[in-house]
Motif scaffolding. Structure first.
Motif, PDB file in Angstrom:
ATOM      1  N   ASP A 204     -22.854 -17.345 -22.826  1.00  0.00           N
ATOM      2  CA  ASP A 204     -21.864 -18.333 -23.277  1.00  0.00           C
ATOM      3  C   ASP A 204     -22.212 -18.708 -24.701  1.00  0.00           C
ATOM      4  N   ILE A 213     -17.454 -20.031 -24.890  1.00  0.00           N
ATOM      5  CA  ILE A 213     -16.755 -18.754 -24.804  1.00  0.00           C
ATOM      6  C   ILE A 213     -17.640 -17.786 -24.043  1.00  0.00           C
ATOM      7  N   ARG A 214     -17.159 -17.237 -22.945  1.00  0.00           N
ATOM      8  CA  ARG A 214     -17.935 -16.296 -22.138  1.00  0.00           C
ATOM      9  C   ARG A 214     -17.820 -14.900 -22.744  1.00  0.00           C
ATOM     10  N   LEU A 215     -18.980 -14.278 -23.033  1.00  0.00           N
ATOM     11  CA  LEU A 215     -19.032 -12.939 -23.603  1.00  0.00           C
ATOM     12  C   LEU A 215     -19.742 -12.010 -22.638  1.00  0.00           C
ATOM     13  N   ASN A 219     -19.255  -7.192 -26.096  1.00  0.00           N
ATOM     14  CA  ASN A 219     -18.393  -8.208 -26.707  1.00  0.00           C
ATOM     15  C   ASN A 219     -19.137  -8.825 -27.882  1.00  0.00           C
ATOM     16  N   VAL A 221     -18.783 -12.128 -31.122  1.00  0.00           N
ATOM     17  CA  VAL A 221     -18.101 -13.302 -31.646  1.00  0.00           C
ATOM     18  C   VAL A 221     -18.824 -13.749 -32.910  1.00  0.00           C
ATOM     19  N   SER A 223     -18.814 -17.100 -36.040  1.00  0.00           N
ATOM     20  CA  SER A 223     -18.322 -18.431 -36.398  1.00  0.00           C
ATOM     21  C   SER A 223     -18.870 -18.789 -37.775  1.00  0.00           C
ATOM     22  N   GLU A 230     -14.344 -16.831 -33.426  1.00  0.00           N
ATOM     23  CA  GLU A 230     -13.356 -15.782 -33.208  1.00  0.00           C
ATOM     24  C   GLU A 230     -14.058 -14.526 -32.691  1.00  0.00           C
ATOM     25  N   LYS A 231     -13.390 -13.865 -31.726  1.00  0.00           N
ATOM     26  CA  LYS A 231     -13.933 -12.626 -31.193  1.00  0.00           C
ATOM     27  C   LYS A 231     -13.693 -11.494 -32.177  1.00  0.00           C
TER      28      LYS A 231
END
Length: 493
Positions: A204, A213-215, A219, A221, A223, A230-231
């Motif tokens: 997270d 946000i679960r990754l 995946n 992300v 910031s 943002e992914k």
């Protein structure tokens, strides 16, 4: 008719109580009670005492005395939390580390205290936490371990491997935090923002907006500042896997060992070097004297007990001392009043009252013997035996004592360090160094007594070998040691 009314009182017959020796007959119930509950005493027949009873009693007394002494010795050498703290994190491996200016270099095995900051300029280090979490840190990086389940990274690159028992491990940064759920991930933190790439498992990421946000695996992300996360596409360019790290570690260690061997070819011919042993190449029954000097000097040292341990570098070895009988011995070459002793060692615990670095075998019998030891309170002591009182107690046997209080720190327990002792008879001075830095210099008014080290016991006490006294062995490992018959200069150290 008789006159009963006028009959005198004296004429009334008296009923006397029964005499004491007269026994009243028992009632029916009393006789039954006695027959049921009263037993006749049997005559006591004294038997002649057997001599085996005395032997048994003496054996019991000796057994109890032995148990008392064993418990006393066990308590004497018991480990205390204050002397052998369990670290929440350690630096387990290093690859060409360069540290920020003013930051004290961290050796392999160094324990990290809560809130202790690490400032790496370049290179890589591996940190292993108490819960099994491993981090590969790439410089430049600045971070600190707050507890076994949480680190704070100001900037840098971290590759993190979290085992099942480390689920919930958190990496915080100025731009958000990463909460693990059993995974392997990489994060890059700069002055502008943070990027997270999940290799496998799930995490997270909680940005500045506070929304998790679960990754999942592959995946990513990022910031920037206070912007919403943002992914992005999966980009683990700077991620270092465990196999890749160990491949680089093996290469870097090999290069370093080759450089050290080249340097050894030069300094092995240093003036005054009379004995040098290197244990990093493996454990053997005897170890050759690598000092290229007079062939009349002792040619080897020999070990009793001991086992193999990891050395100061990856894939190298050292001699470990962990039992009362573990020791290395050598016949010390004759030295004048001045000498130097240098060794690389790892102190794992200070669970004995005395942890001996080296000691003359005849320290208690002859004057001029030498002793160097670490006390339970982390003090470092060097002494020379005198010609007066002969005692099995080291302090009582010393003519000269040089002591440093708190020479070691808790974080250095389990880490590789280098200690150097310099006895300067001309200036009546004893100097002690740690990792090349002077930590004590004691100058006396009297001259240094004549030295006669004779046979030296390394990693243990002569008292253990001769008298079987309390454990005084070094609870740790030694990688190498050198003896000089002269004073080493600060530049050489």
């Amino acid at each position: 008719m008789p006159d009963f009314q006028n009959q005198s009182e004296a004429s009334v017959p008296l009923t006397l109580p029964p005499l004491e020796y007269e026994k009243k007959p028992d009632s029916f119930f009393e006789s039954v009670r006695k027959s049921l509950f009263t037993q006749k005493k049997k005559p006591v027949i004294r038997k002649k005492e057997s001599p085996y009873f005395a032997i048994f009693l003496a054996s019991c007394i000796l057994l109890l005395a032995g148990m008392f002494l064993w418990d006393h010795f066990r308590r004497e050498s018991a480990t205390s939390d204050s002397f052998a703290p369990v670290p929440m994190a350690r630096i387990t491996e290093l690859i060409d580390p360069q540290w920020e200016e003013g930051f004290t270099p961290c050796p392999r095995g160094k324990a990290l205290a809560s809130g202790e900051s690490i400032r790496l300029k370049s290179g890589m280090i591996q940190i292993t936490l108490e819960n099994g979490v491993q981090q590969i840190v790439q410089g430049p990086c600045q971070f600190e371990v707050n507890n076994p389940n949480h680190v704070f990274c100001t900037f840098g690159n971290l590759s993190v491997f979290v085992p099942p028992e480390g689920v919930g491990f958190t990496v915080s940064s100025p731009f958000g935090k990463i909460v693990d759920h059993g995974t392997e991930f990489h994060t890059e933190i700069t002055e502008q923002g943070i990027q997270v790439d999940v290799i496998r498992g799930q995490v997270d990421f909680v940005g500045s907006d506070g929304i998790p946000i679960r990754l999942f695996g592959e995946n990513a992300v990022r910031s920037f500042g206070k912007k919403a996360p943002e992914k992005i596409s999966f980009q683990p360019k700077k991620y270092i896997s465990a196999p890749e790290f160990h491949s680089r570690l093996l290469t870097a260690t090999g290069d370093l060992l080759r450089r050290k061997e080249e340097q050894k070819k030069t300094w092995i011919h240093s003036p005054g070097l009379i004995f040098h042993c290197d244990f990093s190449k493996g454990l053997a029954r005897t170890f050759p004297n690598e000092a290229a000097g007079n062939p009349d000097q002792p040619q080897f040292a020999w070990k009793t007990g001991c086992s193999s341990s990891e050395g100061s570098l990856y894939n190298t070895e050292a001699v470990k001392f962990a039992r009362t009988g573990d020791r290395i011995e050598l016949d010390c070459p004759k030295i004048d009043q001045s000498f130097s002793f240098d060794l690389t060692l790892r102190v794992d615990q200070l669970n004995s009252q005395v942890n001996t670095l080296f000691m003359s075998e005849r320290f208690y019998e002859e004057p001029g013997g030498i002793l160097w030891q670490i006390g339970r309170e982390k003090d470092l002591l060097f002494g020379i035996s005198g010609s007066g009182i002969r005692s099995r107690n080291e302090i009582e046997s010393m003519q000269k004592i040089f002591r440093i209080d708190q020479a070691l720190t808790n974080s250095e327990l389990g880490a590789w360090i280098r200690l150097t002792l310099v006895v300067d008879a001309q200036n009546k001075e004893v100097r002690q160094y740690k990792n090349g830095k002077l930590i004590s210099s004691e100058k006396g008014t009297d001259s240094i007594p004549p030295l006669n080290p004779g046979r030296i016991v390394i990693g243990n006490s002569a008292s253990t070998k001769k008298y079987g006294s309390l454990p005084r062995f070094l609870n740790g490992a030694i990688e190498n040691f050198s003896i000089y018959d002269r004073v080493l200069t600060p530049e050489e150290i």
